[in-house]
Design a protein around this motif. Structure first.
Motif, PDB file in Angstrom:
ATOM      1  N   ALA A 178      49.839  -8.851  33.471  1.00 27.35           N
ATOM      2  CA  ALA A 178      49.897  -7.393  33.250  1.00 27.35           C
ATOM      3  C   ALA A 178      51.243  -6.839  33.709  1.00 27.35           C
ATOM      4  O   ALA A 178      51.836  -5.970  33.052  1.00 27.35           O
ATOM      5  N   ALA A 179      51.753  -7.374  34.827  1.00 30.69           N
ATOM      6  CA  ALA A 179      53.050  -6.911  35.333  1.00 30.69           C
ATOM      7  C   ALA A 179      54.160  -7.267  34.343  1.00 30.69           C
ATOM      8  O   ALA A 179      55.075  -6.468  34.099  1.00 30.69           O
ATOM      9  N   LYS A 180      54.063  -8.446  33.745  1.00 30.85           N
ATOM     10  CA  LYS A 180      55.067  -8.866  32.767  1.00 30.85           C
ATOM     11  C   LYS A 180      55.079  -7.894  31.593  1.00 30.85           C
ATOM     12  O   LYS A 180      56.136  -7.498  31.104  1.00 30.85           O
ATOM     13  N   LYS A 181      53.897  -7.511  31.175  1.00 33.48           N
ATOM     14  CA  LYS A 181      53.764  -6.572  30.047  1.00 33.48           C
ATOM     15  C   LYS A 181      54.460  -5.237  30.366  1.00 33.48           C
ATOM     16  O   LYS A 181      55.039  -4.602  29.484  1.00 33.48           O
ATOM     17  N   HIS A 182      54.393  -4.845  31.629  1.00 38.38           N
ATOM     18  CA  HIS A 182      54.985  -3.567  32.032  1.00 38.38           C
ATOM     19  C   HIS A 182      56.426  -3.724  32.529  1.00 38.38           C
ATOM     20  O   HIS A 182      57.011  -2.757  33.032  1.00 38.38           O
ATOM     21  N   GLY A 183      56.958  -4.931  32.440  1.00 38.45           N
ATOM     22  CA  GLY A 183      58.337  -5.161  32.876  1.00 38.45           C
ATOM     23  C   GLY A 183      58.525  -5.079  34.379  1.00 38.45           C
ATOM     24  O   GLY A 183      59.613  -4.739  34.858  1.00 38.45           O
ATOM     25  N   SER A 184      57.479  -5.371  35.132  1.00 38.72           N
ATOM     26  CA  SER A 184      57.594  -5.252  36.589  1.00 38.72           C
ATOM     27  C   SER A 184      57.310  -6.581  37.293  1.00 38.72           C
ATOM     28  O   SER A 184      56.957  -6.597  38.472  1.00 38.72           O
ATOM     29  N   SER A 185      57.476  -7.673  36.568  1.00 40.51           N
ATOM     30  CA  SER A 185      57.159  -9.003  37.128  1.00 40.51           C
ATOM     31  C   SER A 185      57.825  -9.276  38.472  1.00 40.51           C
ATOM     32  O   SER A 185      57.195  -9.776  39.387  1.00 40.51           O
ATOM     33  N   GLY A 186      59.091  -8.926  38.565  1.00 40.33           N
ATOM     34  CA  GLY A 186      59.822  -9.241  39.794  1.00 40.33           C
ATOM     35  C   GLY A 186      59.583  -8.231  40.905  1.00 40.33           C
ATOM     36  O   GLY A 186      60.161  -8.342  41.987  1.00 40.33           O
ATOM     37  N   ARG A 187      58.732  -7.250  40.648  1.00 39.71           N
ATOM     38  CA  ARG A 187      58.558  -6.172  41.632  1.00 39.71           C
ATOM     39  C   ARG A 187      57.139  -6.076  42.203  1.00 39.71           C
ATOM     40  O   ARG A 187      56.804  -5.110  42.881  1.00 39.71           O
ATOM     41  N   LEU A 188      56.336  -7.102  41.906  1.00 40.52           N
ATOM     42  CA  LEU A 188      54.930  -7.009  42.332  1.00 40.52           C
ATOM     43  C   LEU A 188      54.761  -6.852  43.844  1.00 40.52           C
ATOM     44  O   LEU A 188      53.799  -6.256  44.310  1.00 40.52           O
ATOM     45  N   LEU A 189      55.727  -7.415  44.607  1.00 40.27           N
ATOM     46  CA  LEU A 189      55.626  -7.334  46.071  1.00 40.27           C
ATOM     47  C   LEU A 189      56.448  -6.182  46.639  1.00 40.27           C
ATOM     48  O   LEU A 189      56.630  -6.079  47.854  1.00 40.27           O
ATOM     49  N   ASP A 190      56.951  -5.320  45.780  1.00 35.78           N
ATOM     50  CA  ASP A 190      57.763  -4.176  46.237  1.00 35.78           C
ATOM     51  C   ASP A 190      57.036  -3.378  47.333  1.00 35.78           C
ATOM     52  O   ASP A 190      55.811  -3.244  47.302  1.00 35.78           O
ATOM     53  N   ALA A 191      57.808  -2.842  48.242  1.00 32.38           N
ATOM     54  CA  ALA A 191      57.243  -2.021  49.326  1.00 32.38           C
ATOM     55  C   ALA A 191      58.015  -0.699  49.359  1.00 32.38           C
ATOM     56  O   ALA A 191      58.905  -0.518  50.189  1.00 32.38           O
ATOM     57  N   PRO A 192      57.717   0.205  48.434  1.00 33.45           N
ATOM     58  CA  PRO A 192      58.536   1.411  48.296  1.00 33.45           C
ATOM     59  C   PRO A 192      58.551   2.323  49.516  1.00 33.45           C
ATOM     60  O   PRO A 192      59.462   3.126  49.676  1.00 33.45           O
ATOM     61  N   TYR A 193      57.547   2.196  50.376  1.00 31.85           N
ATOM     62  CA  TYR A 193      57.540   3.050  51.571  1.00 31.85           C
ATOM     63  C   TYR A 193      58.002   2.295  52.817  1.00 31.85           C
ATOM     64  O   TYR A 193      57.783   2.749  53.936  1.00 31.85           O
TER      65      TYR A 193
END
Lengths: 193, 229
Positions: free
Chosen positions: B208-223
Motif C-alpha cells: 500500500a505504501a508503494k502505491k502511495h509513493g511512500s515506501s521509503g518513509r514507512l518508519l518516518d517520525a514526523p514529530y
C-alpha cells in the motif's frame, strides 16, 4: 518531566467529579514542576478517525485530517508521562477521551511484533513512558470499575507495554482526598526512567 | 421470533466498504432466513445529519433485536459509537422489569488474536445492562483484514468457521436465545495460521505504501523534533 494530559471531562457541568480530578492532576503536576500539556478534549476540534490507515501508508506518522489532534500527537510523541481522564462509560471511556485515542495510531507503526505472546504494533517513538488512567464513577460500581481496569491494562499493552497505574474515583470525593490519592500513586513519585 | 424486527447498525467509518458490514450483513441475511424482518442503518452518515440520527434513534427504539457490528478501535468501540450508545442509554433511564428488546454485537479487529476484542464485548454487555437491553452475546473475530469489504460468502474457504458460526448464531438470536459460548468460539476461530496472516499483513502495508509513493518513509517520525525540544 514531560507530561501530556488527555482531559476527557465531558462539557462543563456534566461531571463535576472528573472536573475535580482534573484540577487535582493539574495541581500535582504543577507541584512537581512538570512540563505538562493539558488538552481539554471536549472543547477541541477532533474529527472521528476514518479508518483509512493513511497515517501508516500514505503520510506515515501523520493523520490526513488536519485538526487539533495534531497537537496531541506531537505532545504524546515527546512525553515521558501520559495521563488519561474520563468518566467511566459502560466500563470504558467516554467519547470525549476516545475520539482523541482513536486518532493516536500514527504514533504506532503498521507492522506487527510479538508482546507477551500476542501480536501488537511497535511504537514509532520508542521512549520509556508511564501511563496513568483516571476514571470517575457517580457511584460505586465494581463491575464497571473492573471492566475499566481491564481495558486500561489492554491499552497499556498495546501502547508499547508501558507501565500503568489506574485510579477510579467514585461517589462524592473531595478535591483534598483526590490530591492525597494522587500523591500516593507511583506515577507521581518520580520513578526513574 | 418470526416477524420480529431486527436492526443492524454498522458502526464503522468505512460503512458499506467495511468488514463490519460484511459480517453484519451475513448475519442479517441469516436472520431473515429465520423469519425476522430486517433493516440496516449506517452510523457515520448520521453523525452530521440530524434527520438521519433521529431516524436511527427511532429505529433503535422500534426494533426487537439490535445488532451492532463494529471494528475494534484501540481495544474499544469507535468514539462515535460510544457517543451514540450514551445517547441511547440517556433516553432510556432506569428501565424496570424484563427487557423487551435484545442486543447482540459483532466486533472484529485486525490483530490475528480474537482475544483483543474481549474488552469491547464487556463494554457492550455493560451498555445492555445499563440501557435495559437483554444481552444475547458478542461475536468476536480477529484477522478482520483478511475479509476486507467482500461479502462474507465470497471470502472463500478461510471464513468457513465464521460462516458456520454466524449461521448458528442467527438461529439462536431469531429464537430470542443467548448465543452459546461454543458458537462464539467457532466464529472467533483463526482463518489461517497466525504467522501467515502477519506475513501477509506486513506485505500488505508495504504494498500500500508503494502505491502511495511512500515506501521509503514507512518508519518516518514526523514529530521526533518535539522529543528533542
Amino acid at each position: 518531566m514531560k507530561a501530556v494530559f488527555f482531559k476527557g471531562s465531558p462539557p462543563a457541568g456534566r461531571d463535576p467529579l472528573s472536573n475535580r480530578a482534573a484540577a487535582a492532576v493539574m495541581a500535582k503536576a504543577k507541584a512537581l514542576d512538570w512540563e505538562m500539556k493539558a488538552f481539554p478534549l471536549a472543547a477541541m476540534d477532533i474529527q472521528p478517525c476514518r479508518g483509512c490507515f493513511s497515517c501508516w501508508v500514505k503520510s506515515p506518522g501523520r493523520c490526513i485530517i488536519h485538526d487539533d489532534e495534531e497537537q496531541i500527537l506531537a505532545a504524546t510523541a515527546a512525553s515521558d508521562r501520559v495521563i488519561w481522564l474520563t468518566p467511566v462509560t459502560f466500563g470504558g471511556y467516554a467519547p470525549e477521551l476516545k475520539k482523541a485515542l482513536d486518532r493516536i495510531i500514527p504514533i504506532l507503526l503498521p507492522f506487527f511484533t510479538r508482546v507477551r505472546g500476542e501480536t501488537h504494533h511497535p511504537l514509532r517513538y520508542p521512549r520509556p513512558r508511564r501511563l496513568l488512567a483516571i476514571g470517575t464513577l457517580r457511584q460505586d460500581d465494581a463491575e464497571s470499575e473492573g471492566a475499566f481496569r481491564r481495558l486500561v491494562g489492554r491499552n497499556a499493552l498495546n501502547m508499547g507495554d508501558v507501565e500503568v497505574d489506574t485510579l477510579v474515583f467514585s461517589g462524592d470525593v473531595a478535591l483534598a482526598e483526590m490530591e492525597k490519592q494522587l500523591a500516593d500513586e507511583p506515577f507521581f513519585r518520580g520513578v526513574a526512567l | 421470533m418470526k416477524g420480529d424486527k431486527v436492526l443492524l447498525l454498522v458502526g464503522s467509518p468505512r460503512g458499506m466498504a467495511s468488514t463490519s458490514n460484511s459480517l453484519g450483513e451475513h448475519l442479517l441475511l441469516k436472520l431473515e432466513e429465520n423469519g425476522m424482518a430486517i433493516k440496516k442503518l449506517l452510523l457515520y452518515p448520521a453523525l452530521a445529519d440530524e434527520k438521519k440520527m433521529a431516524e436511527l434513534l427511532a429505529a433503535i427504539e422500534a426494533c426487537h433485536l439490535l445488532v451492532i457490528a463494529f471494528p475494534l478501535y484501540v481495544d474499544h468501540l469507535p468514539a462515535p459509537l460510544i457517543d451514540l450508545l450514551r445517547q441511547v442509554a440517556e433516553r432510556r433511564p432506569a428501565r424496570q422489569g424484563e427487557a423487551r428488546q435484545s442486543l447482540a454485537a459483532i466486533v472484529n479487529c485486525g490483530f490475528p488474536e480474537t482475544r483483543h476484542c474481549r474488552p469491547a464485548g464487556e463494554i457492550m454487555r455493560l451498555f445492555a445492562v445499563q440501557a435495559g437491553f437483554r444481552f444475547l452475546g458478542c461475536l468476536a473475530l480477529g484477522m478482520g483484514g483478511a475479509i476486507g469489504n467482500r461479502p462474507l460468502a465470497k471470502a472463500g474457504f478461510i471464513v468457513r468457521h465464521q460462516l458456520k458460526g454466524l449461521g448458528q448464531a442467527a438461529g439462536f438470536l431469531a429464537a430470542g436465545k443467548e448465543i452459546p459460548v461454543a458458537v462464539i468460539e467457532l466464529a472467533g476461530k483463526p482463518m489461517m495460521p497466525r504467522w501467515f496472516y502477519n506475513w501477509v499483513a506486513d506485505r500488505g502495508w508495504k504494498s500500500a505504501a508503494k502505491k502511495h509513493g511512500s515506501s521509503g518513509r514507512l518508519l518516518d517520525a514526523p514529530y521526533a523534533g518535539e522529543q528533542q525540544s
